[in-house]
Motif scaffolding. Structure first.
Motif, PDB file in Angstrom:
ATOM      1  N   TYR A  48      21.102  16.203  55.296  1.00 19.73           N
ATOM      2  CA  TYR A  48      19.920  15.418  54.920  1.00 19.73           C
ATOM      3  C   TYR A  48      18.801  16.330  54.413  1.00 19.73           C
ATOM      4  O   TYR A  48      18.186  16.063  53.372  1.00 19.73           O
ATOM      5  CB  TYR A  48      19.437  14.605  56.117  1.00 19.73           C
ATOM      6  CG  TYR A  48      18.201  13.782  55.847  1.00 19.73           C
ATOM      7  CD1 TYR A  48      18.292  12.525  55.258  1.00 19.73           C
ATOM      8  CD2 TYR A  48      16.932  14.276  56.162  1.00 19.73           C
ATOM      9  CE1 TYR A  48      17.156  11.770  54.996  1.00 19.73           C
ATOM     10  CE2 TYR A  48      15.792  13.535  55.901  1.00 19.73           C
ATOM     11  CZ  TYR A  48      15.909  12.287  55.318  1.00 19.73           C
ATOM     12  OH  TYR A  48      14.785  11.558  55.049  1.00 19.73           O
ATOM     13  N   ASP A  49      18.543  17.419  55.170  1.00 20.41           N
ATOM     14  CA  ASP A  49      17.504  18.367  54.750  1.00 20.41           C
ATOM     15  C   ASP A  49      17.876  19.021  53.423  1.00 20.41           C
ATOM     16  O   ASP A  49      17.012  19.219  52.552  1.00 20.41           O
ATOM     17  CB  ASP A  49      17.305  19.435  55.823  1.00 20.41           C
ATOM     18  CG  ASP A  49      16.651  18.886  57.079  1.00 20.41           C
ATOM     19  OD1 ASP A  49      15.980  17.832  56.985  1.00 20.41           O
ATOM     20  OD2 ASP A  49      16.805  19.507  58.147  1.00 20.41           O
TER      21      ASP A  49
ATOM     22  N   GLU B 100      22.253  16.211  59.880  1.00 17.39           N
ATOM     23  CA  GLU B 100      20.845  16.572  59.734  1.00 17.39           C
ATOM     24  C   GLU B 100      20.653  17.670  58.688  1.00 17.39           C
ATOM     25  O   GLU B 100      19.724  17.608  57.870  1.00 17.39           O
ATOM     26  CB  GLU B 100      20.272  17.009  61.080  1.00 17.39           C
ATOM     27  CG  GLU B 100      20.125  15.871  62.084  1.00 17.39           C
ATOM     28  CD  GLU B 100      19.413  16.315  63.343  1.00 17.39           C
ATOM     29  OE1 GLU B 100      18.970  17.495  63.382  1.00 17.39           O
ATOM     30  OE2 GLU B 100      19.286  15.502  64.275  1.00 17.39           O
ATOM     31  N   PHE B 101      21.539  18.672  58.701  1.00 16.80           N
ATOM     32  CA  PHE B 101      21.427  19.744  57.717  1.00 16.80           C
ATOM     33  C   PHE B 101      21.676  19.202  56.309  1.00 16.80           C
ATOM     34  O   PHE B 101      20.975  19.578  55.354  1.00 16.80           O
ATOM     35  CB  PHE B 101      22.407  20.872  58.008  1.00 16.80           C
ATOM     36  CG  PHE B 101      22.223  22.083  57.134  1.00 16.80           C
ATOM     37  CD1 PHE B 101      21.341  23.084  57.498  1.00 16.80           C
ATOM     38  CD2 PHE B 101      22.922  22.208  55.937  1.00 16.80           C
ATOM     39  CE1 PHE B 101      21.155  24.197  56.689  1.00 16.80           C
ATOM     40  CE2 PHE B 101      22.736  23.311  55.123  1.00 16.80           C
ATOM     41  CZ  PHE B 101      21.857  24.311  55.499  1.00 16.80           C
TER      42      PHE B 101
ATOM     43  N   THR C 185      19.617  17.795  51.058  1.00 14.91           N
ATOM     44  CA  THR C 185      19.397  16.812  49.991  1.00 14.91           C
ATOM     45  C   THR C 185      17.936  16.759  49.598  1.00 14.91           C
ATOM     46  O   THR C 185      17.592  16.704  48.409  1.00 14.91           O
ATOM     47  CB  THR C 185      19.874  15.421  50.443  1.00 14.91           C
ATOM     48  OG1 THR C 185      21.248  15.491  50.823  1.00 14.91           O
ATOM     49  CG2 THR C 185      19.724  14.405  49.325  1.00 14.91           C
ATOM     50  N   GLU C 186      17.047  16.775  50.592  1.00 16.21           N
ATOM     51  CA  GLU C 186      15.609  16.748  50.311  1.00 16.21           C
ATOM     52  C   GLU C 186      15.171  17.989  49.538  1.00 16.21           C
ATOM     53  O   GLU C 186      14.431  17.892  48.551  1.00 16.21           O
ATOM     54  CB  GLU C 186      14.830  16.651  51.626  1.00 16.21           C
ATOM     55  CG  GLU C 186      14.967  15.310  52.330  1.00 16.21           C
ATOM     56  CD  GLU C 186      14.312  14.189  51.539  1.00 16.21           C
ATOM     57  OE1 GLU C 186      13.136  14.341  51.149  1.00 16.21           O
ATOM     58  OE2 GLU C 186      14.999  13.176  51.276  1.00 16.21           O
ATOM     59  N   TRP C 187      15.622  19.146  49.975  1.00 15.72           N
ATOM     60  CA  TRP C 187      15.250  20.390  49.286  1.00 15.72           C
ATOM     61  C   TRP C 187      15.838  20.426  47.873  1.00 15.72           C
ATOM     62  O   TRP C 187      15.192  20.897  46.942  1.00 15.72           O
ATOM     63  CB  TRP C 187      15.757  21.598  50.085  1.00 15.72           C
ATOM     64  CG  TRP C 187      15.176  21.698  51.458  1.00 15.72           C
ATOM     65  CD1 TRP C 187      13.965  21.222  51.888  1.00 15.72           C
ATOM     66  CD2 TRP C 187      15.791  22.297  52.603  1.00 15.72           C
ATOM     67  NE1 TRP C 187      13.785  21.487  53.219  1.00 15.72           N
ATOM     68  CE2 TRP C 187      14.892  22.147  53.690  1.00 15.72           C
ATOM     69  CE3 TRP C 187      16.999  22.945  52.839  1.00 15.72           C
ATOM     70  CZ2 TRP C 187      15.172  22.626  54.959  1.00 15.72           C
ATOM     71  CZ3 TRP C 187      17.288  23.420  54.099  1.00 15.72           C
ATOM     72  CH2 TRP C 187      16.382  23.267  55.148  1.00 15.72           C
TER      73      TRP C 187
END
Length: 227
Positions: free
Chosen positions: A147-148, A144-145, A150-152
């Protein structure tokens, strides 16, 4: 800085070679990193990102150990100093002459270094190894971290970097057109004319360049191998 011409001008050294190399490397790496990401050249993206990491580590170390104009202590000023500089810049007082980054430009440098450091840090843990594209420290964080991160990395922080790069270009144009001051040339040549009585930068010994470069190289190698 106000342009100086005529017999009162005295050419002094302003920026050392390490600062200029790092500056122009940033200018080339940011669009290259964007292009490699957009065209799914992730192997090259990660290689270039690693180079950017090394340059950032070096520049931060050089901000404490480098020549006088490279040091954070030389250009990180109080909010009041920034306000007074901006007031003088727009004609509400005498324009202050500074050898190195001015009060406002100094904080712009800190912001860009901070954002690029955050961007690289997110890239180190971003991605998904199941798809063959993950940073060298991805294994240290949960899915999850990652994934986040990557988005940021691909959206928020990169867009903030673009905003500050845009402001930097606007400032260059303002100085060139309004103040009649070419602030690009000194970043190429390392020197510029100033009034008599002003002294240029105080250089740092060569061994500090080697020490900072070695420290950056060791850290980058350690991270590239997965820390």
């Amino acid at each position: 800085m106000t342009p100086v011409k005529g017999p009162a001008a005295n050419r002094v050294r302003l920026w050392d070679l390490p600062v200029r190399i790092v500056h122009w490397s940033f200018a080339g790496l940011i669009p290259a990193l964007w292009w490699t990401a957009e065209n799914d050249e992730m192997a090259w993206h990660m290689r270039l990102g690693t180079v950017l990491l090394g340059l950032l580590v070096f520049r931060i170390l050089w901000g404490f150990a480098g020549s006088s104009t490279a040091r954070f202590a030389n250009f990180v000023r109080s909010p009041g100093a920034v306000f007074r500089y901006l007031a003088s810049l727009f004609g509400k007082g005498p324009h202050a002459l500074s050898i190195g980054h001015n009060a406002a430009g100094g904080w712009s440098v800190v912001a860009l270094l901070g954002l690029m450091s955050l961007q690289v840090s997110l890239g180190l843990v971003a991605g998904d190894p199941d798809y063959g594209s993950a940073g060298p420290l991805n294994h240290l964080v949960g899915f999850e971290f990652a994934y986040d991160a990557t988005e940021w990395h691909t959206e928020l922080v990169f867009n903030l970097i673009l905003v500050f790069v845009g402001l930097h270009l606007v400032a260059i144009a303002f100085y060139r057109i309004v103040r009649r001051d070419n602030i690009i040339a000194p970043m190429v040549t390392g020197s510029r004319p100033v009034p008599q009585g002003f002294t240029g930068m105080t250089p740092a010994p060569a061994w500090r360049i080697l020490a900072c470069a070695l420290a950056a190289l060791v850290l980058v190698a350690w991270i590239w191998l997965g820390a």
